[in-house]
Design an enzyme around this catalytic site. Sequence first.
Site, PDB file in Angstrom:
ATOM      1  N   ARG A 108       0.808  -1.235   0.000  1.00 35.06           N
ATOM      2  CA  ARG A 108       0.000   0.000   0.000  1.00 35.06           C
ATOM      3  C   ARG A 108       0.831   1.270   0.000  1.00 35.06           C
ATOM      4  O   ARG A 108       0.360   2.336   0.396  1.00 35.06           O
ATOM      5  CB  ARG A 108      -0.964   0.034   1.196  1.00 35.06           C
ATOM      6  CG  ARG A 108      -1.934  -1.116   1.194  1.00 35.06           C
ATOM      7  CD  ARG A 108      -3.159  -0.791   2.023  1.00 35.06           C
ATOM      8  NE  ARG A 108      -4.086  -1.892   2.017  1.00 35.06           N
ATOM      9  CZ  ARG A 108      -4.073  -2.871   2.920  1.00 35.06           C
ATOM     10  NH1 ARG A 108      -3.190  -2.861   3.888  1.00 35.06           N
ATOM     11  NH2 ARG A 108      -4.955  -3.843   2.834  1.00 35.06           N
ATOM     12  N   LYS A 130       3.840  11.571 -11.869  1.00 32.26           N
ATOM     13  CA  LYS A 130       3.036  10.625 -12.649  1.00 32.26           C
ATOM     14  C   LYS A 130       3.841   9.356 -12.877  1.00 32.26           C
ATOM     15  O   LYS A 130       5.033   9.398 -13.153  1.00 32.26           O
ATOM     16  CB  LYS A 130       2.674  11.215 -14.010  1.00 32.26           C
ATOM     17  CG  LYS A 130       1.567  12.243 -13.966  1.00 32.26           C
ATOM     18  CD  LYS A 130       1.159  12.613 -15.389  1.00 32.26           C
ATOM     19  CE  LYS A 130       0.040  13.633 -15.393  1.00 32.26           C
ATOM     20  NZ  LYS A 130      -0.320  14.026 -16.780  1.00 32.26           N
ATOM     21  N   GLU A 172      11.449  17.923 -25.483  1.00 32.47           N
ATOM     22  CA  GLU A 172      10.603  18.226 -24.327  1.00 32.47           C
ATOM     23  C   GLU A 172      11.107  19.494 -23.623  1.00 32.47           C
ATOM     24  O   GLU A 172      10.320  20.263 -23.066  1.00 32.47           O
ATOM     25  CB  GLU A 172      10.590  17.020 -23.388  1.00 32.47           C
ATOM     26  CG  GLU A 172       9.352  16.879 -22.538  1.00 32.47           C
ATOM     27  CD  GLU A 172       8.129  16.316 -23.274  1.00 32.47           C
ATOM     28  OE1 GLU A 172       7.090  16.984 -23.216  1.00 32.47           O
ATOM     29  OE2 GLU A 172       8.193  15.228 -23.882  1.00 32.47           O
ATOM     30  N   LYS A 214       8.392  23.326 -14.655  1.00 32.29           N
ATOM     31  CA  LYS A 214       7.452  22.219 -14.475  1.00 32.29           C
ATOM     32  C   LYS A 214       7.005  22.116 -13.026  1.00 32.29           C
ATOM     33  O   LYS A 214       5.837  21.886 -12.724  1.00 32.29           O
ATOM     34  CB  LYS A 214       8.059  20.892 -14.945  1.00 32.29           C
ATOM     35  CG  LYS A 214       7.042  19.767 -14.779  1.00 32.29           C
ATOM     36  CD  LYS A 214       7.261  18.569 -15.632  1.00 32.29           C
ATOM     37  CE  LYS A 214       6.107  17.586 -15.392  1.00 32.29           C
ATOM     38  NZ  LYS A 214       6.314  16.283 -15.999  1.00 32.29           N
ATOM     39  N   GLU A 224      -3.850  17.678 -12.579  1.00 27.78           N
ATOM     40  CA  GLU A 224      -4.246  18.042 -13.939  1.00 27.78           C
ATOM     41  C   GLU A 224      -5.727  18.355 -14.086  1.00 27.78           C
ATOM     42  O   GLU A 224      -6.422  17.805 -14.927  1.00 27.78           O
ATOM     43  CB  GLU A 224      -3.820  16.935 -14.939  1.00 27.78           C
ATOM     44  CG  GLU A 224      -3.764  17.468 -16.366  1.00 27.78           C
ATOM     45  CD  GLU A 224      -3.053  16.534 -17.340  1.00 27.78           C
ATOM     46  OE1 GLU A 224      -2.120  15.841 -16.930  1.00 27.78           O
ATOM     47  OE2 GLU A 224      -3.454  16.525 -18.508  1.00 27.78           O
ATOM     48  N   HIS A 239       1.231  12.587 -29.813  1.00 31.04           N
ATOM     49  CA  HIS A 239       0.940  11.202 -29.437  1.00 31.04           C
ATOM     50  C   HIS A 239       0.447  10.391 -30.631  1.00 31.04           C
ATOM     51  O   HIS A 239       0.781   9.215 -30.789  1.00 31.04           O
ATOM     52  CB  HIS A 239      -0.093  11.144 -28.306  1.00 31.04           C
ATOM     53  CG  HIS A 239       0.523  11.333 -26.951  1.00 31.04           C
ATOM     54  ND1 HIS A 239      -0.153  11.938 -25.915  1.00 31.04           N
ATOM     55  CD2 HIS A 239       1.734  10.991 -26.467  1.00 31.04           C
ATOM     56  CE1 HIS A 239       0.635  11.977 -24.847  1.00 31.04           C
ATOM     57  NE2 HIS A 239       1.784  11.409 -25.156  1.00 31.04           N
ATOM     58  N   HIS A 249       9.461   9.500 -28.545  1.00 29.22           N
ATOM     59  CA  HIS A 249       8.501  10.484 -28.050  1.00 29.22           C
ATOM     60  C   HIS A 249       8.826  11.925 -28.484  1.00 29.22           C
ATOM     61  O   HIS A 249       7.993  12.614 -29.059  1.00 29.22           O
ATOM     62  CB  HIS A 249       8.437  10.388 -26.525  1.00 29.22           C
ATOM     63  CG  HIS A 249       7.439  11.309 -25.895  1.00 29.22           C
ATOM     64  ND1 HIS A 249       6.084  11.128 -26.026  1.00 29.22           N
ATOM     65  CD2 HIS A 249       7.605  12.437 -25.149  1.00 29.22           C
ATOM     66  CE1 HIS A 249       5.457  12.094 -25.371  1.00 29.22           C
ATOM     67  NE2 HIS A 249       6.355  12.904 -24.823  1.00 29.22           N
TER      68      HIS A 249
HETATM   69 ZN    ZN Z   1       5.963  14.378 -23.471  1.00 32.36          ZN
END
Ligand code: ZN
Length: 347
Positions: A108, A130, A172, A214, A224, A239, A249
Amino acid sequence: LEIIHIETPGSRSEVRIGEEWRRVAHLIPERGIAIITDENVFAIYGNNFPSSPVFVLPPGERSKQLSTIEDLAGKMLESGIDRSGFVLGIGGGVVCDIAGFLASVYMRGIRCGYVSTTLLSQVDASTGGKNGVDLGGVKNVIGTIRQPEFVICDPEMLLTLPAEEYLSGLAEMIKTAIIGDSDLFRMLEDHHGEVLRRDTGLLEMLVSRSVRFKAKVVIEDENEKGLRRILNFGHTFGHAVETALSVRHGFAIASGMALAAEFSVEKGLCGIDDATRINRLLQLYGYDKIPDVSPSRIEELVRHDKKKSGDDIWFVFITGIGQAVFRKVPVNEVIDFYKRFSVKPQG
Ligand code: ZN
Ligand code: ADP
């Protein structure tokens, strides 16, 4: 060394930029540690890892599966790691996503931290909490948002990155400059040679600026619901291109950004001069402008986008270099733009 603190409800995290990665030994507990890494990173840096059980994954997105989590959790149990344990991810975005998700569900939830070894993960993936795994070809379907205790970003580690991985991460960073930091944009224009040479002093500064921006966004909107959406600039088309062409990416995001900038001009939100500067910077670093993907394929992929709500999609526009806004736009409008754009002769 620059330390950027990220405090969100219920957690504190710090990104340590310019720290020698071996110093991670001072940031982790003495026992109960599981190190997660991949074969490539282990081959280069494994000799200097802290002495703890190391679980080495095959490199690449294919490891981002629920079965990997189950497998690793089993191995941690066998190693006797309990609720007081610690997961240390040493690797790029894939490794850190897996390590973070594992730490957030094992017993957990146990503590975790990362040594972030790719430019992409240093400027993007490792900040914001994330994590997750893919399901049936769809990325990050199962995951959580959970801040690691620390992220070490050592620019020296970027010297061993394959060129295409480096450039993928750089896209990025360019994104961050476009949506939030016009000074960073100018530095990327002016120091093109040093950036490509991976000057570590310069990289430390550029990564710091990217993470600072960021972090600011994540502190304001961890889940978000609003502002964080701007981080998806270039990602709606990006994407789709990434899936359609199976490119790295950042390369897909680069063409997504060129499209989004053009769309912003068409909408009257952004001046043509700024869009031109963006295109020039992307070209300077060698990204292709027009993705070779048919409008019908783009349509199919955009319609499956996670960021869609009903027939609308949250699309990120720019109003200039360093400023982004998000708007709900009918999916049809996004597709129509791509149709128009992809038949236009490109200069
Ligand atoms: Zn990205
Ligand atoms: P990303 O951070 O781009 O999401 P990955 O975690 O898949 O990506 O890492 C990209 C590739 O680079 C993988 O093959 C990984 O093993 C390799 N890699 C990661 N860090 C380094 C490094 N510092 N030096 C060399 N190769 C690395």
